[in-house]
Design an enzyme around this catalytic site. Structure first.
Site, PDB file in Angstrom:
ATOM      1  N   ASN A  37       1.116  -0.903   0.053  1.00  0.00           N
ATOM      2  CA  ASN A  37       0.250   0.096  -0.126  1.00  0.00           C
ATOM      3  C   ASN A  37       0.847   1.224  -0.029  1.00  0.00           C
ATOM      4  O   ASN A  37       2.139   0.914  -0.053  1.00  0.00           O
ATOM      5  CB  ASN A  37      -1.222  -0.064   0.944  1.00  0.00           C
ATOM      6  CG  ASN A  37       0.022  -0.550   2.563  1.00  0.00           C
ATOM      7  OD1 ASN A  37      -0.040   0.606   2.803  1.00  0.00           O
ATOM      8  ND2 ASN A  37      -0.357  -0.634   3.148  1.00  0.00           N
ATOM      9  N   ILE A  48      -2.123  -7.171  14.260  1.00  0.00           N
ATOM     10  CA  ILE A  48      -1.488  -6.671  15.608  1.00  0.00           C
ATOM     11  C   ILE A  48      -1.641  -5.642  16.738  1.00  0.00           C
ATOM     12  O   ILE A  48      -1.538  -6.000  17.580  1.00  0.00           O
ATOM     13  CB  ILE A  48      -0.210  -5.893  14.888  1.00  0.00           C
ATOM     14  CG1 ILE A  48       0.606  -6.705  14.020  1.00  0.00           C
ATOM     15  CG2 ILE A  48       1.246  -5.916  16.175  1.00  0.00           C
ATOM     16  CD1 ILE A  48       1.695  -6.139  12.858  1.00  0.00           C
TER      17      ILE A  48
HETATM   18  O1  C5P Z   1      -8.936  -2.094  10.980  1.00  0.00           O
HETATM   19  P1  C5P Z   1      -7.874  -1.090  10.353  1.00  0.00           P
HETATM   20  O2  C5P Z   1      -6.555  -1.695   9.541  1.00  0.00           O
HETATM   21  O3  C5P Z   1      -8.508   0.024   9.941  1.00  0.00           O
HETATM   22  O4  C5P Z   1      -7.490  -1.001  11.700  1.00  0.00           O
HETATM   23  C1  C5P Z   1      -6.747   0.446  11.546  1.00  0.00           C
HETATM   24  C2  C5P Z   1      -5.244  -0.338  12.770  1.00  0.00           C
HETATM   25  O5  C5P Z   1      -4.882  -1.572  12.947  1.00  0.00           O
HETATM   26  C3  C5P Z   1      -3.902   0.812  12.636  1.00  0.00           C
HETATM   27  O6  C5P Z   1      -3.763   1.458  14.206  1.00  0.00           O
HETATM   28  C4  C5P Z   1      -3.225  -0.135  12.051  1.00  0.00           C
HETATM   29  O7  C5P Z   1      -1.613  -0.827  12.389  1.00  0.00           O
HETATM   30  C5  C5P Z   1      -3.607  -1.138  12.926  1.00  0.00           C
HETATM   31  N1  C5P Z   1      -3.777  -2.710  12.509  1.00  0.00           N
HETATM   32  C6  C5P Z   1      -2.746  -3.745  12.531  1.00  0.00           C
HETATM   33  N2  C5P Z   1      -2.747  -5.494  12.143  1.00  0.00           N
HETATM   34  C7  C5P Z   1      -3.726  -5.772  11.325  1.00  0.00           C
HETATM   35  C8  C5P Z   1      -4.312  -4.130  10.505  1.00  0.00           C
HETATM   36  C9  C5P Z   1      -4.190  -3.097  11.223  1.00  0.00           C
HETATM   37  O8  C5P Z   1      -2.398  -3.332  13.900  1.00  0.00           O
HETATM   38  N3  C5P Z   1      -3.247  -6.428  10.653  1.00  0.00           N
END
Ligand code: C5P
Length: 413
Positions: free
Chosen positions: A217, A313
């Site tokens: 991305n 995460i």
């Molecule tokens: O659900 P979404 O991707 O919108 O959430 C964004 C938040 O979740 C951010 O803080 C991102 O760093 C974290 N995130 C994560 N692991 C993932 C997806 C998102 O830590 N697989």
């Protein structure tokens, strides 16, 4: 920074002309500028243009009797809230690192008890030379704030780190440095959060499709790196877990580079426990089963990519038995910003979500517009630089960990 006084030392380098733009911005922000021009600096900008923009007389020589009559160099060195050296040349930094005092600029730097911010600009080879690396380490040990230069093409045609940072980045660094001065009564400089540990994730993740292709991305990592820098500035022991980005490591930050979401998840888990987690990375939600060899075009048509969900995460950390006291997530949304962010708070076990609308090209940009969403509601922080968001967030984090300190209102400009 309105009403503050900055002693601006302009060194002799091709980037000296950009100090004029900095002076203009500082004046616009209501800052008084006392300009000092080195002998070599005067080869690149004239005292006349510097003085006109600063609306103040330019000091050039230790032996300027008129200036000595009105203000001696010792007094001059202490008359400001902050000394900014821009551009800070390799030579000027070397002389400051060894405590020389053979011209007005070096004498001021040696005589001062005022915080100093150096903004380096030089050829990449000079920047990377062990002598410069050593001098910068010495300056930083001495408590001088040395900014990281930008990476890019140089005036001399070479490419790499050494370019003067952009003026908005210098303004943000000045803003941070002035904060320190205001609250010098804290236990040591920059130490509101001393002894605290933080895990910060930043940048994108790359999910391999085959040995040469990946899903990714457009995250630049700028916001996460700015937050790591701001926390380190306040004394936090920061472990930055960075996806594939092209950014220098902020001063005082421990960095681990990772590629995929699985690597990032493992790196975060390894670094727990911590007091603070700020998950800024744009982690890929899905990965594919990596093909062992490069996928080939074939008559059978394009390959079908079977997506598998990555570990979340933030949610894992937010619900961990080793959950940090403060867990902060980011939400990049293209619609229903606040509702989506509020829903994310509970789902991910986060205390705060910093939500931004990425439908207008925030990814990769220097500027942003965020809302801070907490259990109490949401605050619109308005359009600002990513450095400013980092700064405000660090102040809010300090509010949680040391609420009794007399500190600036983080919402006041
Ligand atoms: O659900 P979404 O991707 O919108 O959430 C964004 C938040 O979740 C951010 O803080 C991102 O760093 C974290 N995130 C994560 N692991 C993932 C997806 C998102 O830590 N697989």
């Amino acid at each position: 920074m309105q009403g503050k006084t900055i002693l601006l030392i302009v060194g002799g380098g091709i980037a000296a002309f950009k100090s004029l733009e900095l002076v203009r911005e500082l004046r616009r922000a209501g800052v008084r500028v006392t300009p000092v021009l080195t002998e070599n600096g005067a080869r690149f900008v004239t005292p006349l243009s510097l003085g006109a923009l600063a609306e103040a007389p330019v000091r050039t020589s230790l032996w300027d009797l008129e200036a000595e009559a009105s203000m001696g160099h010792i007094q001059l060195s202490r008359s400001a809230d902050l000394i900014v050296v821009c551009p800070a040349t390799a030579d000027l930094m070397a002389r400051a690192a060894t405590g020389q005092a053979d011209d007005l600029a070096s004498t001021l730097l040696l005589a001062t008890d005022t915080p100093v911010l150096m903004v380096p600009a030089m050829n990449v080879r000079m920047w990377e030379h062990p002598a410069t690396v050593r001098n910068i380490a010495t300056l930083r040990r001495d408590g001088i704030d040395v900014m990281e230069p930008d990476v890019g093409e140089m005036a001399c045609g070479e490419f790499g780190p050494g370019r003067l940072p952009q003026v908005p980045a210098i303004m943000a660094a000045i803003d941070l440095a002035l904060d320190d001065f205001d609250f010098a009564e804290r236990p040591g400089p920059n130490r509101w959060l001393a002894g605290k540990t933080a895990i910060v994730t930043a940048g994108p993740t790359h999910e391999a499709i085959d040995p040469v292709r990946f899903l990714g991305n457009r995250s630049s990592g700028k916001q996460g790196f700015a937050i790591a820098a701001a926390l380190a500035h306040h004394g936090v022991d920061v472990r930055l877990i960075a996806g594939p980005v092209d950014l220098p490591t902020p001063h005082g930050v421990k960095r681990t580079d990772v590629v995929s979401a699985a690597d990032m998840a493992a790196a975060v888990a390894e670094r727990l426990p911590a007091d603070i987690a700020v998950m800024v990375a744009a982690v890929a939600d899905w990965r594919v089963e990596k093909a062992p060899g490069k996928l080939k075009k074939s008559a059978a048509g394009p390959p079908l990519l079977q997506l598998v969900e990555n570990p979340d995460i933030l949610a894992t950390t937010g619900h961990s038995t080793q959950r940090p006291r403060l867990v902060i997530g980011f939400a990049a949304e293209t619609g229903d910003l606040l509702d989506n962010a509020a829903a994310k708070l509970a789902r991910k076990g986060a205390d705060w979500i910093v939500a931004n609308d990425v439908s207008h090209g925030i990814f990769g940009a220097d500027d942003t517009h965020v809302h801070l969403v907490t259990a109490k509601g949401s605050e619109d922080w308005g359009p600002s630089s990513k450095d400013t968001v980092a700064h405000r967030l660090a102040l809010r984090i300090a509010d949680v960990f040391c609420p009794d300190k007399e500190r600036p209102d983080p919402d006041a400009d």
